[in-house]
Design a protein around this motif. Sequence first.
Motif, PDB file in Angstrom:
ATOM      1  N   PHE A   1      38.509 -51.369  33.754  1.00  0.00           N
ATOM      2  CA  PHE A   1      39.562 -51.380  34.759  1.00  0.00           C
ATOM      3  C   PHE A   1      39.916 -49.966  35.215  1.00  0.00           C
ATOM      4  CE2 PHE A   1      40.014 -55.152  32.163  1.00  0.00           C
ATOM      5  CZ  PHE A   1      40.099 -56.150  33.126  1.00  0.00           C
ATOM      6  N   HIS A   2      40.376 -49.900  36.464  1.00  0.00           N
ATOM      7  CA  HIS A   2      40.836 -48.635  37.029  1.00  0.00           C
ATOM      8  C   HIS A   2      42.345 -48.468  36.869  1.00  0.00           C
ATOM      9  CE1 HIS A   2      37.091 -49.799  39.099  1.00  0.00           C
ATOM     10  NE2 HIS A   2      36.821 -48.517  39.008  1.00  0.00           N
ATOM     11  N   LEU A   3      43.042 -49.582  36.722  1.00  0.00           N
ATOM     12  CA  LEU A   3      44.492 -49.574  36.516  1.00  0.00           C
ATOM     13  C   LEU A   3      44.857 -50.758  35.629  1.00  0.00           C
ATOM     14  CD1 LEU A   3      47.480 -48.818  37.118  1.00  0.00           C
ATOM     15  CD2 LEU A   3      47.284 -50.167  39.232  1.00  0.00           C
ATOM     16  N   ILE A   4      45.641 -50.490  34.584  1.00  0.00           N
ATOM     17  CA  ILE A   4      46.157 -51.552  33.715  1.00  0.00           C
ATOM     18  C   ILE A   4      47.672 -51.448  33.689  1.00  0.00           C
ATOM     19  CG2 ILE A   4      46.264 -52.455  31.362  1.00  0.00           C
ATOM     20  CD1 ILE A   4      43.432 -51.444  30.919  1.00  0.00           C
ATOM     21  N   LEU A   5      48.326 -52.566  33.912  1.00  0.00           N
ATOM     22  CA  LEU A   5      49.783 -52.639  33.828  1.00  0.00           C
ATOM     23  C   LEU A   5      50.162 -53.601  32.712  1.00  0.00           C
ATOM     24  CD1 LEU A   5      48.886 -52.932  37.156  1.00  0.00           C
ATOM     25  CD2 LEU A   5      51.225 -52.067  37.287  1.00  0.00           C
ATOM     26  N   CYS A   6      50.975 -53.126  31.789  1.00  0.00           N
ATOM     27  CA  CYS A   6      51.517 -53.970  30.723  1.00  0.00           C
ATOM     28  C   CYS A   6      52.989 -53.602  30.594  1.00  0.00           C
ATOM     29  CB  CYS A   6      50.768 -53.753  29.412  1.00  0.00           C
ATOM     30  SG  CYS A   6      51.302 -54.860  28.077  1.00  0.00           S
ATOM     31  N   ARG A   7      53.788 -54.173  31.464  1.00  0.00           N
ATOM     32  CA  ARG A   7      55.181 -53.749  31.603  1.00  0.00           C
ATOM     33  C   ARG A   7      56.120 -54.735  30.922  1.00  0.00           C
ATOM     34  NH1 ARG A   7      57.315 -53.389  36.616  1.00  0.00           N
ATOM     35  NH2 ARG A   7      58.499 -51.545  36.030  1.00  0.00           N
ATOM     36  N   ASN A   8      56.995 -54.178  30.085  1.00  0.00           N
ATOM     37  CA  ASN A   8      58.024 -54.971  29.410  1.00  0.00           C
ATOM     38  C   ASN A   8      57.416 -56.060  28.526  1.00  0.00           C
ATOM     39  OD1 ASN A   8      60.212 -53.629  30.963  1.00  0.00           O
ATOM     40  ND2 ASN A   8      59.253 -54.691  32.676  1.00  0.00           N
ATOM     41  N   VAL A   9      56.311 -55.715  27.889  1.00  0.00           N
ATOM     42  CA  VAL A   9      55.643 -56.615  26.946  1.00  0.00           C
ATOM     43  C   VAL A   9      55.646 -56.002  25.547  1.00  0.00           C
ATOM     44  CG1 VAL A   9      53.463 -57.747  26.330  1.00  0.00           C
ATOM     45  CG2 VAL A   9      54.158 -57.608  28.730  1.00  0.00           C
ATOM     46  N   MET A  10      55.211 -54.753  25.441  1.00  0.00           N
ATOM     47  CA  MET A  10      55.072 -54.136  24.121  1.00  0.00           C
ATOM     48  C   MET A  10      56.414 -53.837  23.466  1.00  0.00           C
ATOM     49  SD  MET A  10      51.633 -51.800  24.175  1.00  0.00           S
ATOM     50  CE  MET A  10      52.161 -50.618  25.399  1.00  0.00           C
ATOM     51  N   ILE A  11      57.485 -53.922  24.233  1.00  0.00           N
ATOM     52  CA  ILE A  11      58.809 -53.735  23.648  1.00  0.00           C
ATOM     53  C   ILE A  11      59.101 -54.815  22.605  1.00  0.00           C
ATOM     54  CG2 ILE A  11      60.055 -55.126  25.361  1.00  0.00           C
ATOM     55  CD1 ILE A  11      62.251 -52.993  25.299  1.00  0.00           C
ATOM     56  N   TYR A  12      58.375 -55.931  22.687  1.00  0.00           N
ATOM     57  CA  TYR A  12      58.560 -57.030  21.740  1.00  0.00           C
ATOM     58  C   TYR A  12      57.566 -56.976  20.577  1.00  0.00           C
ATOM     59  CZ  TYR A  12      61.398 -58.776  25.543  1.00  0.00           C
ATOM     60  OH  TYR A  12      62.357 -58.892  26.523  1.00  0.00           O
ATOM     61  N   PHE A  13      56.720 -55.933  20.545  1.00  0.00           N
ATOM     62  CA  PHE A  13      55.728 -55.779  19.481  1.00  0.00           C
ATOM     63  C   PHE A  13      56.230 -54.821  18.416  1.00  0.00           C
ATOM     64  CE2 PHE A  13      51.879 -56.443  22.563  1.00  0.00           C
ATOM     65  CZ  PHE A  13      52.312 -57.726  22.811  1.00  0.00           C
ATOM     66  N   ASP A  14      55.749 -55.001  17.186  1.00  0.00           N
ATOM     67  CA  ASP A  14      56.025 -53.994  16.166  1.00  0.00           C
ATOM     68  C   ASP A  14      55.062 -52.819  16.376  1.00  0.00           C
ATOM     69  OD1 ASP A  14      53.550 -54.546  14.971  1.00  0.00           O
ATOM     70  OD2 ASP A  14      54.403 -55.494  13.195  1.00  0.00           O
TER      71      ASP A  14
END
Length: 284
Positions: free
Chosen positions: A215-228
Amino acid sequence: MAVQAISESIVLTDERVDQVLSVLHSRTGMNFIHYARPSIVRRLRVFLQREGLPDLLALPLLLEHDPALTTRLVNTLTVHFTELFRDPEFFRAIREQVLPFLATYPRINIWHAGCSTGEEVYSMAIMLDEVNLLRKARIYATDINTDVLEQAQEGSFSPALFSHYTRNYRQAGGRGQLTDYCAPVNGRIVMKDQLRRRISFHQHNLAADASFNEFHLILCRNVMIYFDPLLQERATRLFHESLVNLGYFAIGNKESLRFNRMRTSFVTIDGSHKIFRKVRFQKL
């Protein structure tokens, strides 16, 4: 107040929570073990309250024999809030700082990880179309939850939200009218086919699944805040492996790479809007 008091009275030990998450993993393949435990506990309390269950004791057995209950639990544990051009200044930053770089490629692959019901995915497609890049782009939108993916594929939203979405679109630097990209259909506002045919929706679990493209751009917004922290690192490593050299990566405005061991694999492009770029040719 009474509901809150009853909910807080339920004791959720780590052992019981782990048992529930283990059964859920075996039944669905969805691994919530490394999601942030306080968030999981809060959502389990809500679930028990809604289902009228006094505690977690019977839940593992119930999940084994009740697919509908399992689906309701997954829906409770996953987060679905999104909107068209959510955080408009972020989309303006992508338009101004990232899209000119993407324009240099003959083909563009973009991954929205944790896409929920798809509003931000369609926002990206609109923005790409306005700068004449959608024709050579493919957007991959993934989520762990198949129910929200079905909603995302429909590409529709309530007319009551249209005024708010229009304001977001304009603040994000929209160059035309939002009505250029959607139309009323059977009491809903539906995104037009020119956007939908450039988007592919797929189930993907950031806790367990591997990379599936470059990929040239990956967006993962407001997801990892719920990960340890362990799962944050795993997901960030996966994104790094999935990016082309000098590819872009974006996270939510309340998220950070500061304490992530993968932070040295990226350089910050826009700290305010959490946009990063993969370090050239770094081997991990």
